[in-house]
Structure formats: C-alpha cells, structure tokens
Design a protein around this motif. Sequence first.
Motif, PDB file in Angstrom:
ATOM      1  N   GLU A  23       0.855  -1.186   0.000  1.00  0.00           N
ATOM      2  CA  GLU A  23       0.000   0.000   0.000  1.00  0.00           C
ATOM      3  C   GLU A  23       0.889   1.234   0.000  1.00  0.00           C
ATOM      4  O   GLU A  23       1.820   1.344   0.795  1.00  0.00           O
ATOM      5  N   ASP A  26      -0.825   7.341  -0.768  1.00  0.00           N
ATOM      6  CA  ASP A  26      -2.096   7.959  -1.170  1.00  0.00           C
ATOM      7  C   ASP A  26      -3.164   6.932  -1.555  1.00  0.00           C
ATOM      8  O   ASP A  26      -3.866   7.102  -2.543  1.00  0.00           O
ATOM      9  N   ASN A  27      -3.289   5.869  -0.760  1.00  0.00           N
ATOM     10  CA  ASN A  27      -4.282   4.822  -1.016  1.00  0.00           C
ATOM     11  C   ASN A  27      -4.126   4.188  -2.390  1.00  0.00           C
ATOM     12  O   ASN A  27      -5.107   3.873  -3.057  1.00  0.00           O
ATOM     13  N   ASP A  77      -6.601   4.001  -6.664  1.00  0.00           N
ATOM     14  CA  ASP A  77      -7.453   4.463  -5.575  1.00  0.00           C
ATOM     15  C   ASP A  77      -8.391   3.303  -5.261  1.00  0.00           C
ATOM     16  O   ASP A  77      -8.824   2.597  -6.156  1.00  0.00           O
ATOM     17  N   SER A 149     -13.250  -0.905  -5.516  1.00  0.00           N
ATOM     18  CA  SER A 149     -12.743   0.354  -6.061  1.00  0.00           C
ATOM     19  C   SER A 149     -13.760   0.944  -7.031  1.00  0.00           C
ATOM     20  O   SER A 149     -14.585   0.224  -7.586  1.00  0.00           O
TER      21      SER A 149
END
Length: 168
Positions: A23, A26-27, A77, A149
């Motif tokens: 990870e 920033d995600n 993301d 997502s």
Amino acid sequence: MFSFGNDASLNSDHAPFLLKLQEEQDNCLHITVSLSYVGEEEEIPIDPSDHLLTDILSGARPICPSEEDIYEIVFEDYILYLTRNESYTSIDAREIRKGRYFTVFEKSTLLDILPQITDCQICADGSAYPGEWKHYGIITQYHIVDVVSCNEPVIRKIPPGKTEQTPQ
C-alpha cells in the motif's frame, strides 16, 4: 495479458501466486502476482511400505511460480481491500462473479455490507457514493485478495529478471 473477469488469456490452469502486496501513501495499492506452471516430477521421500501414500503421490508434480509471467496490478485508488487465507475461505453460492482467478463480482457479500462498514452509500436516485463500486477478487495459491474500487486497475507485465515495476 489478462483482464479481470476474463481468464481466457492466462497461460496457466492453476491459481497464480501472490508475490507482493504493498500500500502506498495515497491509497494506491500495488499487487504483484506470478502466474503458475506445473513443474517436473520430483522424487518424494516416502516410506515404500506406505502403498496408499505412494499411490496417491505417484506422478505428483509441483505447482510453481513462473519467473516469466509476473504482473503488477495497481489500484490507484480503492475503497477497501482485504487479504484472506484461502484455506479458511468458503464459497457463497449467492455471489455472482466472472473470471476464475482474476474475478469481477456483480453481486457479493462484501458489496452488500460495504455501506455498513464504510461511508459509501447508494443514494436515493440510485447512484453510488463516491462513485460506482466494483469488487475485484484475486484468487491465488495461498491468499484471496478482495479489492473494492471505483476505478479499473492498471495491469502491467513485469519483464523477466525485474523484481519491481517503476510506476509510470
């Protein structure tokens, strides 16, 4: 190259191996997998008097990670991800998915409970906040990685001999 929901282009009939899950700040989620192949038959040290085990293991061949077919899957993301030990995972017959090892769920328990465990919601007009959610599953030899997502993942093949792919 493969795509989620369509394993037809995979060069293997066996689940891939999870090599790395990382990870970023920033995600951003990086998942590295290796496709698998059937290795050469190996001599297995067995008590020759154990005929049942000898019969079971005769002709057994290992499933091995490929050094030629390594892919990085990048979710730039995501809403949620979780990793499960595949040994303790059961199949829910109510779930609807496409794909064998790189799946896309049309219906899943995880999608059903998402509004209860996050602030994601289905709005009164039928739209989804923060955007249309999709549940991706990566089924590997020892792990199952679930990712929810609003964005499609980027899939990159890592050239043989390279351990990591530099983000582009």
